[in-house]
Design an enzyme around this catalytic site. Structure first.
Site, PDB file in Angstrom:
ATOM      1  N   ASN A  30     -10.118  -0.710  -2.084  1.00  0.00           N
ATOM      2  CA  ASN A  30      -8.698  -0.506  -1.802  1.00  0.00           C
ATOM      3  C   ASN A  30      -7.892  -1.058  -2.977  1.00  0.00           C
ATOM      4  O   ASN A  30      -7.886  -2.265  -3.202  1.00  0.00           O
ATOM      5  CB  ASN A  30      -8.374  -1.232  -0.483  1.00  0.00           C
ATOM      6  CG  ASN A  30      -6.923  -1.166  -0.073  1.00  0.00           C
ATOM      7  OD1 ASN A  30      -6.043  -0.944  -0.896  1.00  0.00           O
ATOM      8  ND2 ASN A  30      -6.674  -1.377   1.205  1.00  0.00           N
ATOM      9  N   HIS A  74      -3.811   6.880   1.399  1.00  0.00           N
ATOM     10  CA  HIS A  74      -4.083   5.586   0.775  1.00  0.00           C
ATOM     11  C   HIS A  74      -5.500   5.179   1.165  1.00  0.00           C
ATOM     12  O   HIS A  74      -5.892   5.285   2.323  1.00  0.00           O
ATOM     13  CB  HIS A  74      -3.057   4.561   1.260  1.00  0.00           C
ATOM     14  CG  HIS A  74      -3.489   3.144   1.037  1.00  0.00           C
ATOM     15  ND1 HIS A  74      -3.893   2.686  -0.198  1.00  0.00           N
ATOM     16  CD2 HIS A  74      -3.600   2.096   1.890  1.00  0.00           C
ATOM     17  CE1 HIS A  74      -4.219   1.407  -0.085  1.00  0.00           C
ATOM     18  NE2 HIS A  74      -4.058   1.023   1.166  1.00  0.00           N
ATOM     19  N   CYS A 128       0.821  -1.227   0.000  1.00  0.00           N
ATOM     20  CA  CYS A 128       0.000   0.000   0.000  1.00  0.00           C
ATOM     21  C   CYS A 128       0.846   1.265   0.000  1.00  0.00           C
ATOM     22  O   CYS A 128       0.391   2.320  -0.424  1.00  0.00           O
ATOM     23  CB  CYS A 128      -0.939   0.003   1.203  1.00  0.00           C
ATOM     24  SG  CYS A 128      -2.011  -1.431   1.200  1.00  0.00           S
TER      25      CYS A 128
HETATM   26  O1  UT7 Z   1      -4.573  -1.488   2.699  1.00  0.00           O
HETATM   27  C1  UT7 Z   1      -3.868  -2.321   3.563  1.00  0.00           C
HETATM   28  C2  UT7 Z   1      -4.190  -2.001   4.944  1.00  0.00           C
HETATM   29  N1  UT7 Z   1      -5.433  -2.627   5.295  1.00  0.00           N
HETATM   30  C3  UT7 Z   1      -6.237  -2.018   6.134  1.00  0.00           C
HETATM   31  O2  UT7 Z   1      -5.949  -0.911   6.528  1.00  0.00           O
HETATM   32  C4  UT7 Z   1      -7.441  -2.755   6.621  1.00  0.00           C
HETATM   33  C5  UT7 Z   1      -7.574  -2.583   8.119  1.00  0.00           C
HETATM   34  N2  UT7 Z   1      -8.631  -3.413   8.722  1.00  0.00           N
HETATM   35  C6  UT7 Z   1      -9.925  -3.221   8.438  1.00  0.00           C
HETATM   36  O3  UT7 Z   1     -10.266  -2.383   7.628  1.00  0.00           O
HETATM   37  C7  UT7 Z   1     -10.944  -4.035   9.196  1.00  0.00           C
HETATM   38  O4  UT7 Z   1     -10.276  -4.815  10.170  1.00  0.00           O
HETATM   39  C8  UT7 Z   1     -11.805  -4.958   8.306  1.00  0.00           C
HETATM   40  C9  UT7 Z   1     -12.774  -4.116   7.491  1.00  0.00           C
HETATM   41  C10 UT7 Z   1     -10.927  -5.759   7.375  1.00  0.00           C
HETATM   42  C11 UT7 Z   1     -12.628  -5.938   9.148  1.00  0.00           C
HETATM   43  O5  UT7 Z   1     -13.401  -5.218  10.068  1.00  0.00           O
HETATM   44  P1  UT7 Z   1     -13.440  -5.645  11.596  1.00  0.00           P
HETATM   45  O6  UT7 Z   1     -14.392  -4.757  12.267  1.00  0.00           O
HETATM   46  O7  UT7 Z   1     -12.035  -5.648  12.097  1.00  0.00           O
HETATM   47  O8  UT7 Z   1     -14.056  -7.103  11.528  1.00  0.00           O
HETATM   48  P2  UT7 Z   1     -13.495  -8.458  12.125  1.00  0.00           P
HETATM   49  O9  UT7 Z   1     -12.434  -9.023  11.243  1.00  0.00           O
HETATM   50  O10 UT7 Z   1     -13.167  -8.263  13.563  1.00  0.00           O
HETATM   51  O11 UT7 Z   1     -14.757  -9.386  12.023  1.00  0.00           O
HETATM   52  C12 UT7 Z   1     -15.955  -9.089  12.728  1.00  0.00           C
HETATM   53  C13 UT7 Z   1     -16.999 -10.116  12.349  1.00  0.00           C
HETATM   54  C14 UT7 Z   1     -16.515 -11.548  12.418  1.00  0.00           C
HETATM   55  O12 UT7 Z   1     -17.605 -12.347  12.828  1.00  0.00           O
HETATM   56  P3  UT7 Z   1     -17.750 -12.806  14.363  1.00  0.00           P
HETATM   57  O13 UT7 Z   1     -16.494 -13.580  14.667  1.00  0.00           O
HETATM   58  O14 UT7 Z   1     -17.850 -11.534  15.149  1.00  0.00           O
HETATM   59  O15 UT7 Z   1     -18.989 -13.615  14.344  1.00  0.00           O
HETATM   60  C15 UT7 Z   1     -16.171 -11.884  10.991  1.00  0.00           C
HETATM   61  O16 UT7 Z   1     -16.266 -13.261  10.715  1.00  0.00           O
HETATM   62  O17 UT7 Z   1     -17.389  -9.898  10.983  1.00  0.00           O
HETATM   63  C16 UT7 Z   1     -17.235 -11.136  10.258  1.00  0.00           C
HETATM   64  N3  UT7 Z   1     -16.851 -10.767   8.886  1.00  0.00           N
HETATM   65  C17 UT7 Z   1     -17.749 -10.515   7.923  1.00  0.00           C
HETATM   66  N4  UT7 Z   1     -19.080 -10.538   7.903  1.00  0.00           N
HETATM   67  C18 UT7 Z   1     -19.708 -10.226   6.751  1.00  0.00           C
HETATM   68  C19 UT7 Z   1     -15.600 -10.605   8.380  1.00  0.00           C
HETATM   69  N5  UT7 Z   1     -15.682 -10.247   7.085  1.00  0.00           N
HETATM   70  C20 UT7 Z   1     -17.001 -10.186   6.777  1.00  0.00           C
HETATM   71  C21 UT7 Z   1     -17.698  -9.872   5.589  1.00  0.00           C
HETATM   72  N6  UT7 Z   1     -19.050  -9.897   5.634  1.00  0.00           N
HETATM   73  N7  UT7 Z   1     -17.081  -9.530   4.446  1.00  0.00           N
END
Ligand code: UT7
Length: 336
Positions: free
Chosen positions: A293, A263, A114
């Site tokens: 992204n 970014h 990135c």
């Molecule tokens: O460009 C490179 C740098 N990257 C970034 O800066 C990304 C940084 N991170 C993020 O943007 C966020 O962490 C994400 C958007 C990727 C994920 O958001 P989050 O709030 O951290 O979600 P999580 O991974 O903690 O997951 C929360 C819940 C989980 O379910 P449970 O365990 O709470 O039941 C996941 O399984 O959301 C679930 N989940 C989804 N649900 C529906 C994960 N992905 C999805 C999805 N749709 N696509």
């Protein structure tokens, strides 16, 4: 000594729009989840096999050349940033040299995820400052849609990423030119490499051989892995640090900024940074809702759109900032 400035900029995104509703048909996800967590409504994914990272980079480069009013034979070096090269080797820089018919100039490929575009810009800036080159094509391009796990298994990563390309022509000017790259700032912290990575097929450790899996089942390690929570926490801190570093290196403050072009990682990260610096909406560029992204392509695409929309004029102070896999992070302060 010379200074460098952005003489022209352009971008290319594939026509195919993939909405969050389209993703609902591929995996267990929802428009609501994606939009709330990331701000993304849609992204561009190529129609399979119609483009490559190189071909999109070439289109962006041609647009940048046209904007700069320069012909390919005026270019004396190419720097190409991507995490999704057409081949494991060679990188796409040589493909641009060939396609533009520029005779045997150097082509360098940058692998900084990135932060790749800012790293590439910084490298080009140094070559120009020392007088080695006069006009450099700096390209960031990604074809991510071919390399994502589009099943529910990969949903936390695959809903975020999109395809596209952006490019600038960086040109030499006299030392104190009113338009110039003022400074660039590059960082890395390899202790977190495993928190956002594609482990295979690049893994040459003994764990990799023999490859032992059923043909019908591609192992998870062939797709991007991201510890999203941890990446998010580091991102919001590093964005602030590296923006402050760029401003203080030039004795500037946030109130001097016409535009911050971060970014486009996640709109929640952008909003967090905006709030911390008390920046207005007009001072922050965001187009993640339309493109997702696009990794190394996200900053040049956003900067190109900002210019097209008339949000930056010659003489304005613009800050670029990025954070991503490595971890690597970087900023550039530009007098546009
Ligand atoms: O460009 C490179 C740098 N990257 C970034 O800066 C990304 C940084 N991170 C993020 O943007 C966020 O962490 C994400 C958007 C990727 C994920 O958001 P989050 O709030 O951290 O979600 P999580 O991974 O903690 O997951 C929360 C819940 C989980 O379910 P449970 O365990 O709470 O039941 C996941 O399984 O959301 C679930 N989940 C989804 N649900 C529906 C994960 N992905 C999805 C999805 N749709 N696509």
């Amino acid at each position: 000594m010379y200074s460098s400035y952005i003489a022209g900029i352009g971008h290319f995104v594939p026509e195919r729009v993939v909405t969050n509703f389209d993703l609902e048909k591929l995996m267990d996800t929802s428009d609501e989840w994606i939009y709330e967590r990331t701000g993304i409504k849609e992204r561009r994914w190529i129609v399979p096999c119609t483009e490559t990272t190189t071909s999109m980079g070439i289109k962006a480069a041609k647009a940048a050349l046209q904007d700069a009013g320069k012909s390919p034979d005026e270019i004396d070096f190419i720097v190409f940033a991507t995490i999704s090269p057409d081949y494991y080797f060679p990188g796409p820089g040589v493909g641009v040299q060939e396609a533009l018919g520029i005779s045997e100039i150097g082509a360098l490929d940058v692998r900084n995820q990135c932060s790749g575009f800012i790293y590439a810009l910084s490298v080009a800036d140094q070559f120009i400052k020392t007088g080695m080159y006069k006009n450099i094509l700096v390209i960031g391009a990604e074809l991510q849609s071919h390399g994502l796990d589009k099943t529910t298994r990969g949903r936390n990563v695959s809903v975020i990423f999109g395809d596209g390309a952006g490019a600038v022509v960086l040109s030499a000017a006299k030392l104190n030119n009113s338009s110039q790259i003022l400074s660039t700032h590059l960082h890395s912290q390899g202790s977190n490499a495993a928190e956002l990575m594609v482990k295979d097929p690049g893994n040459l450790s003994k764990e990799r051989f023999p490859i032992d899996f059923a043909e019908h089942e591609i192992p998870e390690s062939y797709f991007p892995y991201m510890n999203g929570n941890l990446v998010f926490k580091h991102a919001v801190t590093r964005f602030q640090e590296v923006i402050n570093e760029a401003l203080s290196a030039n004795n500037k403050s946030v109130s001097d900024l016409k535009l911050l072009v971060p970014h486009q990682a996640n709109y929640r990260i952008t909003q967090f940074v905006q709030r911390k610096f008390a920046l207005s909406d007009a001072q922050v560029m965001s187009n993640i809702h339309r493109y997702g992204n696009t990794t190394a392509a996200s900053i040049p695409i956003a900067l190109s759109e900002a210019k097209q929309e008339g949000r930056i004029q010659r003489g304005d102070l613009v800050c670029l900032a990025a954070f991503g896999s490595g971890f690597t992070w970087a900023s550039a302060l530009i007098r546009w």
